[in-house]
Design an enzyme around this catalytic site. Structure first.
Site, mmCIF file in Angstrom:
data_model
loop_
_atom_site.group_PDB
_atom_site.id
_atom_site.type_symbol
_atom_site.label_atom_id
_atom_site.label_comp_id
_atom_site.label_asym_id
_atom_site.label_seq_id
_atom_site.Cartn_x
_atom_site.Cartn_y
_atom_site.Cartn_z
ATOM 1 C CB SER A 152 -0.813 0.087 1.164
ATOM 2 O OG SER A 152 -1.504 1.347 1.494
ATOM 3 C CE1 TYR A 165 -3.975 -1.882 5.422
ATOM 4 C CE2 TYR A 165 -3.037 0.351 4.659
ATOM 5 C CZ TYR A 165 -3.860 -1.065 4.575
ATOM 6 O OH TYR A 165 -3.948 -1.113 3.219
ATOM 7 C CE LYS A 169 -1.463 -3.762 3.535
ATOM 8 N NZ LYS A 169 -1.551 -5.039 2.433
#
Length: 278
Positions: A152, A165, A169
């Protein structure tokens, strides 16, 4: 006899592929596009019903597919998935898309509960580690193939209140770059996808915990979100070209360049923007 998809530059044509998190979103789009390119696909998901739905969509696109249930956070299930693929294809998979992931966010570091950290890292990072650990040696032994790891723009964008998160990533990005170096010259390529907003179900049922942030996120998705099918096509074309990084959207490219050129300024600006939005 099937054509060898790795005999020329079109690596994703007629590929025998495994896609994790194929039940929806980007994973489903990858499976359908691979099928459209004449491939056979193992559509893996933790949700059996969604995996079967994707199999039907792949068939409608002209491909052949098989559904499999797999929790990517469990190494034994990922190993079983690779074995299932070999049994169904009659050989190791040519193309592996490590896509399964979840979205979480909303709390500051120190406030975010540790079980949430573990859940995000177990799926988003360890899931990809497991996929690379199991499939990379098989591809290396075959002497051809491709791995696609879905990261991401959060890997380098480091938005506040998304620590778990972001870390997951960023780990996928570092893993992919390391693996690409290790596989250089083996006939196996690695591509890492780093999109911004994509119109998927990744935040379905997830509460950010702040109404202003959730409303801002919804607007961002409406304004800049690209359909998963477009992201899948762009990424598979990049695999065909042997490209390592795929940063598909304009805003993702701007973040990428800003972070590289002015890392300190970018980070401070991200914090100020988050406070303004709130």
């Amino acid at each position: 006899m099937r054509l060898n998809p790795f005999g020329g530059s079109r690596r994703t044509q007629q590929a025998d592929a495994v896609v994790t998190g194929a039940g929806s979103g980007i994973g489903q789009a990858f499976a359908i596009e691979i099928g459209r390119r004449g491939g056979r696909v193992i559509c893996s998901d933790i949700d059996a019903e969604r995996a079967r739905e994707t199999v039907e969509l792949v068939g409608a696109a002209g491909g052949k597919a098989f559904d499999a249930v797999c929790d990517v956070s469990r190494i034994e299930q990922v190993t079983a998935l690779a074995d299932t693929a070999e049994q169904w294809f009659g050989k190791p998979a040519d193309l592996v898309v490590n896509n399964a992931g979840i979205g979480r966010g909303g709390d500051l570091i120190g406030d975010a509960p540790l079980p949430e950290w573990h859940q995000v890292l177990d799926i988003n990072l360890w899931g990809v580690i497991h996929g690379c650990h199991v499939f990379a040696p098989r591809l290396r032994a075959a002497g051809h193939g491709a791995l696609v790891n879905v990261a991401s723009a959060a890997a380098f964008g480091v938005a506040p209140r998304m620590a778990a998160y972001n870390v997951s990533k960023a780990g996928v990005l570092a893993l992919s770059e390391t693996l690409a170096a290790e596989l250089s010259g083996t006939g196996v390529t690695v591509t890492v996808l780093c999109p911004t907003a994509v119109k998927t179900r990744i935040l379905e049922g997830v509460s950010i915990g702040d109404q202003a942030m959730e409303e801002w996120g919804d607007r961002l998705l409406r304004w800049t979100g690209r359909p998963p099918a477009a992201i899948a096509r762009t990424t598979l074309d990049a695999v065909d070209a042997g490209q390592l990084h795929v940063v598909p959207q304009v805003e993702a490219k701007l973040i990428w360049q800003s972070k590289r050129l002015l890392p300190g300024t970018y980070t401070r600006a991200a914090g100020l923007l988050e406070r303004l939005v709130r």
